[in-house]
Each structure stands twice: as structure tokens, then as C-alpha cells.
Design an enzyme around this catalytic site. Structure first.
Site, PDB file in Angstrom:
ATOM      1  N   GLN A 110       5.819  -0.789   2.823  1.00  0.00           N
ATOM      2  CA  GLN A 110       6.388   0.445   3.375  1.00  0.00           C
ATOM      3  C   GLN A 110       7.269   0.111   4.587  1.00  0.00           C
ATOM      4  OE1 GLN A 110       3.947   3.530   5.393  1.00  0.00           O
ATOM      5  NE2 GLN A 110       4.975   5.000   4.056  1.00  0.00           N
ATOM      6  N   HIS A 170       9.601   4.826   4.485  1.00  0.00           N
ATOM      7  CA  HIS A 170       8.721   5.858   5.043  1.00  0.00           C
ATOM      8  C   HIS A 170       9.608   6.993   5.546  1.00  0.00           C
ATOM      9  CE1 HIS A 170       5.440   7.978   6.468  1.00  0.00           C
ATOM     10  NE2 HIS A 170       4.798   7.074   7.180  1.00  0.00           N
ATOM     11  N   GLY A 171       9.877   7.917   4.624  1.00  0.00           N
ATOM     12  CA  GLY A 171      10.731   9.054   4.955  1.00  0.00           C
ATOM     13  C   GLY A 171       9.924  10.321   5.115  1.00  0.00           C
ATOM     14  N   ALA A 172       8.623  10.164   5.399  1.00  0.00           N
ATOM     15  CA  ALA A 172       7.733  11.328   5.452  1.00  0.00           C
ATOM     16  C   ALA A 172       7.053  11.425   6.814  1.00  0.00           C
ATOM     17  CB  ALA A 172       6.659  11.193   4.363  1.00  0.00           C
ATOM     18  N   TYR A 188       8.169  10.522  10.985  1.00  0.00           N
ATOM     19  CA  TYR A 188       8.728   9.305  11.565  1.00  0.00           C
ATOM     20  C   TYR A 188      10.262   9.369  11.504  1.00  0.00           C
ATOM     21  CZ  TYR A 188       3.872   8.070  11.669  1.00  0.00           C
ATOM     22  OH  TYR A 188       2.526   8.101  11.953  1.00  0.00           O
TER      23      TYR A 188
HETATM   24  C1  LIG Z   1      -6.159   6.490   8.730  1.00  0.00           C
HETATM   25  C2  LIG Z   1      -4.929   6.837   7.946  1.00  0.00           C
HETATM   26  C3  LIG Z   1      -3.780   6.064   8.107  1.00  0.00           C
HETATM   27  C4  LIG Z   1      -2.618   6.379   7.374  1.00  0.00           C
HETATM   28  N1  LIG Z   1      -1.514   5.586   7.517  1.00  0.00           N
HETATM   29  C5  LIG Z   1      -0.385   5.872   6.818  1.00  0.00           C
HETATM   30  C6  LIG Z   1       0.766   5.049   6.891  1.00  0.00           C
HETATM   31  O1  LIG Z   1       0.769   4.011   7.566  1.00  0.00           O
HETATM   32  N2  LIG Z   1       1.874   5.422   6.188  1.00  0.00           N
HETATM   33  C7  LIG Z   1       1.889   6.559   5.413  1.00  0.00           C
HETATM   34  O2  LIG Z   1       2.905   6.861   4.783  1.00  0.00           O
HETATM   35  N3  LIG Z   1       0.795   7.339   5.293  1.00  0.00           N
HETATM   36  C8  LIG Z   1      -0.325   7.021   5.956  1.00  0.00           C
HETATM   37  N4  LIG Z   1      -1.443   7.807   5.796  1.00  0.00           N
HETATM   38  C9  LIG Z   1      -1.391   8.945   4.855  1.00  0.00           C
HETATM   39  C10 LIG Z   1      -1.957   8.504   3.494  1.00  0.00           C
HETATM   40  O3  LIG Z   1      -1.196   7.484   2.906  1.00  0.00           O
HETATM   41  C11 LIG Z   1      -2.056   9.663   2.482  1.00  0.00           C
HETATM   42  O4  LIG Z   1      -0.775  10.006   2.029  1.00  0.00           O
HETATM   43  C12 LIG Z   1      -2.773  10.887   3.060  1.00  0.00           C
HETATM   44  O5  LIG Z   1      -3.928  10.487   3.776  1.00  0.00           O
HETATM   45  C13 LIG Z   1      -3.211  11.859   1.956  1.00  0.00           C
HETATM   46  O6  LIG Z   1      -3.938  11.190   0.967  1.00  0.00           O
HETATM   47  P1  LIG Z   1      -5.561  11.119   0.889  1.00  0.00           P
HETATM   48  O7  LIG Z   1      -6.042  12.539   0.815  1.00  0.00           O
HETATM   49  O8  LIG Z   1      -5.762  10.360  -0.390  1.00  0.00           O
HETATM   50  O9  LIG Z   1      -6.054  10.435   2.098  1.00  0.00           O
HETATM   51  C14 LIG Z   1      -2.621   7.486   6.489  1.00  0.00           C
HETATM   52  C15 LIG Z   1      -3.777   8.246   6.338  1.00  0.00           C
HETATM   53  C16 LIG Z   1      -4.931   7.932   7.039  1.00  0.00           C
HETATM   54  C17 LIG Z   1      -6.166   8.752   6.825  1.00  0.00           C
END
Ligand SMILES: Cc1cc2nc3c(=O)[nH]c(=O)nc-3n(C[C@H](O)[C@H](O)[C@H](O)COP(=O)(O)O)c2cc1C
Ligand code: SF4
Length: 441
Positions: A101, A167-169, A172
Site C-alpha cells: 500500500q 491509499h486513496g481512502a 490521507y
Molecule cells: C488497527 C487498524 C489499522 C489499520 N490500518 C490501515 C492501514 O494502514 N491502511 C488502510 O488502508 N486501512 C487500514 N485499516 C482499515 C482496514 O484495512 C479495514 O479496511 C477496516 O478496518 C474495515 O475492515 P474490517 O471490518 O475487516 O476491520 C486499519 C484498521 C485497523 C483496525
């Protein structure tokens, strides 16, 4: 009978063995300077062994000023290539793909790198929650960052990784340009949707010019910004709509993007991402100390989290903006469907997935082509193997308590929901397992 979850997903430049991706999960595993460690390799191997088709890495900065926290491995210089090659090799040994990413935090950060105390953004306004300060990027700054993304992609390719994700979400830097709730520029990078999308489209073209057409490139996008979801942010503009994001995705695909990863929310964290059933303000009050000197509002927030009354008010309005617990799984599916109907490339959806029958239905209904999971796999690393063995859901599923999230700024990433473990010791043993050099291979 064949199961769609275990059908390969064929992208233009990549084939993944099944339809479950490990979603990005940041954790403070690495050295302060952004060089990588064995702990990160151990962490990624856990999921590769657990059966996911591909791992999408955590936030990986392409530029030193784009770091959001120390101790996240970077891809900002050639000397990082051997580390990422080692990560890729370890994951590949388990027949799992690895997508890096490429990221830049812009004004949204947690603990800024000592050498870069101030962020840079589409705007010079502080972020409204923590009050992190930033400089409005000049055209030269924009050119430098566009080139840093392209170099990051080249390094990922040279490391033998299987692709990259922009990472366009989630608020950031790329979101800070895309979002009508944040971008307040009056030049060719602000105003109309076309102008706001210019930055990310330049990144895509620069990557294609650098790595060619035959390397997998996907984009994680917040389909809807919900920029004023919280009560105290009601005066902010709402940000991008689904229709606007659909248009951006069409442009991205025309410019050379091979897949779209659908998320939600113009900030991280956001009440809708990762959507939680609770918010442990006690843990938040302790871990938030790490941020206390970082932003203009962080000391105020720390006091607010330490006071029982204001902490409870914050918790309540956060949870009011969250979906109910029984609606967290597949929360972003309607957005994914809207995007999938408009673009000819595969769509991956993130948000709460942890039940095989729900995932199967989402794919068969044409809402998405694959799902990505973060917390449910932190809770049950081998969930995909459990699905393969016929299980619909883990015996001890992720409770969406978000304790992993509130711990992450200070403590190792892992599942902190004690009710899921036989004992507190067992919980800490599991969390610490990534630090044992020979734990995984
Ligand atoms: C502790 C933590 C760290 C995360 N770090 C990132 C990240 O570095 N980049 C990103 O795009 N999303 C990050 N996310 C979001 C997750 O990738 C995911 O899209 C989001 O938690 C929803 O999915 P889930 O319900 O399966 O957790 C993070 C989520 C959590 C809980
Ligand atoms: S702490 Fe564990 S149960 Fe709670 S959200 Fe995180 S992974 Fe799920």
C-alpha cells in the site's frame, strides 16, 4: 459443489487464488527510521498461513514527510527494497500474493516523525479532530510527491511484490485532494471534481510511465466521505458523494488502475471505518497520550478523554454515528455495488466481513468480486482455512470492539478482546508471538 469464495480472481496483471484479501492493518513493528524488522515478516506470515489469497500491506510511506507514525516500514528509498523482498518471499512461500500500500499521510498523522513535525496537504487548514498543522502544497511539492509514488511502485516491483495499492481512502493525502470537504484550493488541483482528481490521476500516470502496464495497480477509495458524521464536525462540508467517487473510479481505470478497493469515510478512524460496537475510552485516554504534543487539539482531547463526563459524551456521539452492530458486516456493500456497476475492473469491498455465507452472497449478487478483512483476521488468523473446512463463522468471532484500534498507537497490534481468550496471559502471549524470531516460517 464449487464455492465462489475459493474461485481464483483474475485481474489484468495478477491472479489471486481466492476471494478473501487481508486488508491493510498498520502496527508499530519496525525501526524508528522506517527500516523493517522480522516482527513484520512474522505478522504477515500469520495471515498467509491462514489461507487468504492476498495480503494488502499496511500504510507504507513513499516519502519521509508522508509518515503518520514512527516504526512503520517505508518504501521511500532503494535501500528498503531487500526488506520488502524478504516480506514478499516469506508470504509467497504460503501461496499468497503481496500487494504494497503506497501511502502519504498529508495532514492526517498520529505521531509525526521528529524530522518532519509539520504535514503537507491540499489545504493549509488543520485537521478538525486532532488539529495537526500542515503546509498547503505548492506545485513543486505536488510534483515531488507524484514522483515519490512512482518511485515507490518501481521499488515494489523490483522487490518482486505482486502489485501496489494507492491509499486513496480514509483521509490521507490523496483523500485530502479528492474530497470536497477538505480540498479548498483555487488552482488546477481544487474546485471541480476533475481538478480534485488531477493529483491522483497524475500519480497513476506517473506509476504507469515508471513500471509499465503489466504490474498490478489498485486504488483504495472512500466511496462516500461522511465528512461531517460527528456532532462536533457538523459545520464541516459533507465531502464526496458516491456519484462523484464513481466518476473518479472511471477516470482511474482509464488512466490504468486494475482494481478498486472500496472503503468509506474521510478520516481515520471514522465512526463508519472501522465501524465499532463500542469505544473503549479508558484505553483511548491512556494511548492518546502518545499524540498529546502532536496537534493543536490533542492536549484538549486528552483531557476530554480523561474526564468521565466528557469521555462519555465523546463515546456516545461516536457510537451514535456508527452503524448498529448487526449492520457492520458488509456496511460498504451498497457503495461497492455502485462502483462495480460503473467500472470494468474487479472491485474489492472492505468492512466487517467475517461470515462465509455473507461473503458468498455479496459476490454472487454482483456487489463485489472479493472482500478484504482486517479485524476479523486479527481475531482469527486462519478464518479462510475455517471457511474452506465448511465453517460459516468462527466460534469466537471479532466483536468489533475496536480495542485493537485504540491500542495501536502505543502497543503491538493484536486482538485485545479478553473474552475471546481462555486467559489474560493467553491474550498477551498471542499478541507478543510476532516478536519470537522463529515463531513462523
Ligand atoms: C488497527 C487498524 C489499522 C489499520 N490500518 C490501515 C492501514 O494502514 N491502511 C488502510 O488502508 N486501512 C487500514 N485499516 C482499515 C482496514 O484495512 C479495514 O479496511 C477496516 O478496518 C474495515 O475492515 P474490517 O471490518 O475487516 O476491520 C486499519 C484498521 C485497523 C483496525
Ligand atoms: S480487539 Fe479483537 S475482537 Fe476487538 S475489534 Fe479488534 S480484532 Fe476484533
Amino acid at each position: 459443489m464449487s464455492d465462489v469464495i475459493f474461485e481464483p480472481l483474475v485481474f489484468r496483471n495478477l491472479t489471486v487464488k481466492n476471494r478473501v484479501f487481508r486488508s491493510n492493518i498498520s502496527g508499530r513493528f519496525d525501526n524508528y527510521d522506517g527500516s523493517g524488522t522480522q516482527a513484520r515478516i512474522n505478522w504477515e506470515v500469520k495471515f498467509a498461513r491462514g489461507g487468504v489469497g492476498a495480503i494488502i500491506s499496511s500504510f507504507c510511506p513513499v516519502h519521509p514527510r508522508g509518515r503518520i507514525m514512527p516504526n512503520y516500514a517505508t518504501i521511500d528509498r532503494d535501500e528498503r527494497i531487500p526488506f520488502w523482498r524478504a516480506v514478499g518471499d516469506a508470504v509467497h512461500a504460503h501461496d499468497c500474493k503481496f500487494i504494497l500500500q503506497l501511502s502519504h499521510g498529508g495532514r492526517q498523522r498520529d505521531v509525526p516523525d521528529i524530522a518532519h513535525p509539520k504535514g503537507e496537504s491540499s489545504t493549509d487548514k488543520k485537521d478538525p479532530l486532532h488539529g495537526f498543522e500542515c503546509d498547503r502544497m505548492t506545485l513543486a511539492d505536488i510534483r515531488e510527491v507524484v514522483s515519490a509514488f512512482a518511485e515507490g511502485a518501481r521499488r515494489a516491483r523490483e522487490a518482486g511484490l505482486d502489485g501496489v495499492e494507492l491509499h486513496g481512502a480514509n483521509g490521507y493525502l490523496i483523500t485530502q485532494f479528492l474530497s470536497s470537504g477538505i480540498n479548498d484550493r483555487t488552482d488546477e488541483y481544487g474546485g471541480t471534481l476533475e481538478n480534485r482528481a488531477r493529483f491522483v490521476l497524475e500519480i497513476v500516470r506517473a506509476i504507469r510511465a515508471k513500471v509499465g502496464r503489466d504490474f498490478h495497480l489498485q486504488m483504495k477509495i472512500s466511496a462516500v466521505d461522511h465528512n461531517n458524521a460527528l456532532l462536533f464536525l457538523r459545520l464541516e462540508r459533507p465531502g464526496n458523494t458516491l456519484a462523484e467517487s464513481v466518476q473518479v473510479c472511471k477516470w482511474l481505470v482509464e488512466a490504468g488502475v486494475d482494481a478498486i478497493h472500496v472503503s468509506t469515510g474521510s478520516a481515520f478512524p471514522h465512526p463508519r471505518n472501522p465501524a465499532g460496537a463500542d469505544l473503549d475510552v479508558k484505553v483511548l485516554a491512556n494511548t492518546y497520550e502518545q499524540l498529546a504534543s502532536s496537534g493543536a487539539n490533542t492536549f484538549r482531547n486528552l483531557l476530554l478523554f480523561h474526564n468521565n463526563l466528557t469521555a462519555e459524551l465523546f463515546r456516545k456521539q461516536w457510537l451514535d454515528a456508527c452503524p448498529p452492530k448487526d449492520q457492520i458486516e458488509g456496511l460498504t456493500l451498497p457503495d461497492a455495488r455502485g462502483i462495480k456497476q460503473a467500472v470494468p475492473v474487479p472491485v474489492i469491498c472492505t468492512g466487517g466481513f467475517q461470515t462465509a455465507s455473507v461473503i458468498r452472497k455479496a459476490i454472487l449478487d454482483g456487489d463485489c468480486d472479493a472482500v478484504s478483512m482486517a479485524r476479523p483476521l486479527v481475531a482469527n488468523n486462519d478464518l479462510v482455512k475455517q471457511f474452506a473446512a465448511g465453517k460459516d463463522r468462527a466460534d469466537k468471532p471479532c466483536t468489533y470492539c475496536n480495542k485493537c484500534l485504540v491500542h495501536v498507537v502505543e502497543h503491538p497490534i493484536g486482538c485485545y478482546e479478553e473474552s475471546r481468550y481462555p486467559s489474560t496471559d493467553a491474550m498477551y502471549q498471542e499478541i507478543m508471538s510476532v516478536f519470537v524470531p522463529s515463531a513462523f516460517s
